[in-house]
Design a protein around this motif. Structure first.
Motif, mmCIF file in Angstrom:
data_model
loop_
_atom_site.group_PDB
_atom_site.id
_atom_site.type_symbol
_atom_site.label_atom_id
_atom_site.label_comp_id
_atom_site.label_asym_id
_atom_site.label_seq_id
_atom_site.Cartn_x
_atom_site.Cartn_y
_atom_site.Cartn_z
ATOM 1 N N ALA A 22 0.814 -1.099 0.012
ATOM 2 C CA ALA A 22 0.035 0.141 0.019
ATOM 3 C C ALA A 22 1.022 1.246 -0.077
ATOM 4 C CB ALA A 22 -0.832 0.045 1.434
ATOM 5 N N THR A 23 2.107 1.131 0.083
ATOM 6 C CA THR A 23 3.207 2.182 0.024
ATOM 7 C C THR A 23 4.187 2.084 -0.919
ATOM 8 O OG1 THR A 23 4.501 1.199 1.897
ATOM 9 C CG2 THR A 23 2.608 2.621 2.458
ATOM 10 N N PRO A 24 4.592 3.043 -1.423
ATOM 11 C CA PRO A 24 5.520 3.201 -2.647
ATOM 12 C C PRO A 24 7.006 2.540 -2.138
ATOM 13 C CG PRO A 24 5.086 5.379 -2.130
ATOM 14 C CD PRO A 24 4.154 4.550 -1.482
ATOM 15 N N GLU A 25 7.304 3.165 -0.815
ATOM 16 C CA GLU A 25 8.659 2.916 -0.535
ATOM 17 C C GLU A 25 8.629 1.458 0.101
ATOM 18 O OE1 GLU A 25 6.483 3.938 3.152
ATOM 19 O OE2 GLU A 25 6.616 4.732 1.155
ATOM 20 N N TYR A 26 10.000 0.915 0.296
ATOM 21 C CA TYR A 26 10.382 -0.189 0.616
ATOM 22 C C TYR A 26 9.846 -0.427 2.185
ATOM 23 C CZ TYR A 26 13.287 -4.227 1.973
ATOM 24 O OH TYR A 26 13.716 -5.517 2.431
ATOM 25 N N GLY A 27 9.145 -1.273 2.197
ATOM 26 C CA GLY A 27 8.580 -1.636 3.512
ATOM 27 C C GLY A 27 7.442 -0.614 3.893
ATOM 28 N N TYR A 28 7.103 -0.278 5.103
ATOM 29 C CA TYR A 28 6.154 0.601 5.485
ATOM 30 C C TYR A 28 6.358 1.140 7.031
ATOM 31 C CZ TYR A 28 3.967 -3.237 8.268
ATOM 32 O OH TYR A 28 3.751 -4.419 9.259
ATOM 33 N N THR A 29 6.062 2.432 7.005
ATOM 34 C CA THR A 29 6.077 3.093 8.607
ATOM 35 C C THR A 29 4.929 2.793 9.335
ATOM 36 O OG1 THR A 29 7.397 4.906 7.365
ATOM 37 C CG2 THR A 29 6.729 5.028 9.593
ATOM 38 N N GLN A 30 5.459 2.242 10.617
ATOM 39 C CA GLN A 30 4.460 1.953 11.823
ATOM 40 C C GLN A 30 5.054 1.952 13.059
ATOM 41 O OE1 GLN A 30 1.062 1.010 11.600
ATOM 42 N NE2 GLN A 30 1.381 1.187 13.654
ATOM 43 N N PHE A 31 4.853 3.099 13.681
ATOM 44 C CA PHE A 31 5.705 3.593 14.986
ATOM 45 C C PHE A 31 4.764 2.516 16.061
ATOM 46 C CE2 PHE A 31 6.569 5.691 18.984
ATOM 47 C CZ PHE A 31 7.947 5.813 18.589
ATOM 48 N N GLY A 32 5.877 1.781 16.894
ATOM 49 C CA GLY A 32 5.285 0.979 17.754
ATOM 50 C C GLY A 32 4.506 -0.318 17.241
ATOM 51 N N GLY A 33 4.904 -1.378 17.197
ATOM 52 C CA GLY A 33 4.417 -2.621 16.951
ATOM 53 C C GLY A 33 4.371 -2.719 15.193
ATOM 54 N N PHE A 34 3.977 -3.749 14.774
ATOM 55 C CA PHE A 34 3.981 -4.160 13.413
ATOM 56 C C PHE A 34 2.624 -3.366 12.599
ATOM 57 C CE2 PHE A 34 6.789 -7.406 15.153
ATOM 58 C CZ PHE A 34 7.832 -6.999 14.440
ATOM 59 N N GLY A 35 1.743 -2.993 13.415
ATOM 60 C CA GLY A 35 0.654 -2.426 12.606
ATOM 61 C C GLY A 35 -0.672 -3.482 12.868
ATOM 62 N N PHE A 36 -0.302 -4.758 13.339
ATOM 63 C CA PHE A 36 -1.243 -5.884 13.399
ATOM 64 C C PHE A 36 -0.532 -6.892 14.432
ATOM 65 C CE2 PHE A 36 1.567 -7.067 10.162
ATOM 66 C CZ PHE A 36 1.577 -8.478 10.167
ATOM 67 N N ASN A 37 -1.263 -7.931 14.723
ATOM 68 C CA ASN A 37 -0.901 -8.854 15.715
ATOM 69 C C ASN A 37 -0.206 -10.061 14.918
ATOM 70 O OD1 ASN A 37 -0.008 -9.998 18.154
ATOM 71 N ND2 ASN A 37 -2.069 -11.042 18.630
ATOM 72 N N PRO A 38 1.109 -10.141 14.549
ATOM 73 C CA PRO A 38 1.556 -11.270 14.022
ATOM 74 C C PRO A 38 1.413 -12.630 14.777
ATOM 75 C CG PRO A 38 3.195 -9.993 14.582
ATOM 76 C CD PRO A 38 2.132 -9.280 15.152
ATOM 77 N N ILE A 39 1.748 -13.838 14.208
ATOM 78 C CA ILE A 39 1.770 -14.989 14.803
ATOM 79 C C ILE A 39 3.105 -14.969 15.837
ATOM 80 C CG2 ILE A 39 3.487 -16.272 13.170
ATOM 81 C CD1 ILE A 39 1.962 -18.793 13.736
ATOM 82 N N ASP A 40 3.911 -14.080 15.644
ATOM 83 C CA ASP A 40 5.089 -14.185 16.498
ATOM 84 C C ASP A 40 5.432 -12.848 16.606
ATOM 85 O OD1 ASP A 40 7.311 -14.455 18.074
ATOM 86 O OD2 ASP A 40 8.320 -16.212 16.984
ATOM 87 N N ASN A 41 5.207 -12.067 17.775
ATOM 88 C CA ASN A 41 5.618 -10.619 17.794
ATOM 89 C C ASN A 41 7.122 -10.657 18.356
ATOM 90 O OD1 ASN A 41 3.284 -8.743 17.434
ATOM 91 N ND2 ASN A 41 2.448 -10.062 19.015
#
Length: 298
Positions: A22-41
């Protein structure tokens, strides 16, 4: 070094890939956490002072097939433009893993009061977690920021007559922290309670206090906020675990780049002494700059 710390997670849902797309740059910006709850934090992490952690044979972390490895980088302030050359090395087991390493955190959810340190206050927070089954601890990792002054973690039996000391850091150093592994797997029997005491100095006498005058401090990801957090990695206990020791670190793990790319620097950050190693392909001149944590050239 602009890298403040890194957190690695594992995602099998595809949500990280969607956020990236959803963003043009490599990766994405999310301050604090990954923006969701992955299987392994907490697949792994790096903070200043951390050494590689090598698990004993038959023990290891699980990296699911077709999953995405998440690498969240946090950067410190810098007065000059810099680039990041961080890389991640994962060593796969030579033989099948039969016991998966798990992680549990001790955090403000384990406190019986809000995590708030008022101005000009020195306060100790006491969190607890009870172990439901026998476990074998591999390492412990307290974490705090600038006004943190000490940590102590220990386990107590249900009758209060037995105490297992895990770690004690009487003078917390924000610039030198990491995963503190035990020489041998350490058994914590079922029913024992793990206590985590973190003390924070929010007074004007604390030279590291980011606020002058001191301000109320609460939980936050930013360095100028504060954290009460302790990770513990473990496996379910099996008889004989007390005799299992962690492999010694050697050059295979410490120097994982080809020699032509090797640029060893330790400790990083450094307070009084800094060791820098390099390898020149030809008789090229070498130029080095040493910066402080604010990006100022020393």
């Amino acid at each position: 070094d602009i890298c403040h710390h890194a957190i690695l997670g594992v995602d099998i849902s595809g949500q990280a890939a969607q956020l990236d797309a959803a963003t043009p740059e490599y990766g994405y910006t999310q301050f604090g956490g990954f923006g969701f709850n992955p299987i392994d934090n907490f697949f792994s992490a790096w903070v200043p002072g951390t050494s590689p952690l090598v698990f004993p044979p038959a023990l290891g972390k699980k990296l699911n097939a077709n999953s995405d490895l998440l690498i969240q980088m946090h950067y410190g302030p810098s007065s000059i433009d810099q680039s990041d050359q961080t890389s991640v090395n994962i060593f796969f087991a030579d033989n099948p893993i039969t016991r998966y390493v798990q992680t549990f955190p001790i955090n403000p959810n384990n406190l019986d009061e809000p995590f708030v340190i008022l101005p000009n206050q020195v306060k100790t927070f006491h969190g607890t977690i009870t172990v439901p089954i026998d476990v074998s601890l591999i390492d412990v990792a307290p974490h705090g920021h600038l006004i943190c002054s000490s940590y102590e973690v220990y386990a107590v039996s249900p009758n209060g007559q037995d105490t297992i000391n895990l770690i004690k850091i009487p003078e917390w150093d924000f610039n030198w922290q990491g995963l503190f592994a035990f020489p041998n797997l350490l058994r914590i029997p079922a029913g024992y309670t793990i206590h985590c005491l973190g003390t924070f100095d929010n007074t004007a006498q604390n030279p590291l206090n980011p606020n002058d005058p001191p301000q109320a401090m609460t939980w936050g990801e930013s360095t100028t906020e504060e954290m009460y957090l302790c990770f513990v990695q473990f496996v379910i206990y099996q008889p004989g675990d007390e005799n299992i020791s962690l492999p010694m670190l050697n050059e295979e793990y410490m120097m994982v780049y080809p020699k032509e790319q090797l640029f060893a620097c330790y400790p990083n950050p450094a307070n009084t002494e800094l060791v820098i190693g390099y390898h020149l392909l030809k008789s090229h001149q070498l130029s080095l700059e040493v910066l402080d944590l604010q990006g100022r050239r020393i």
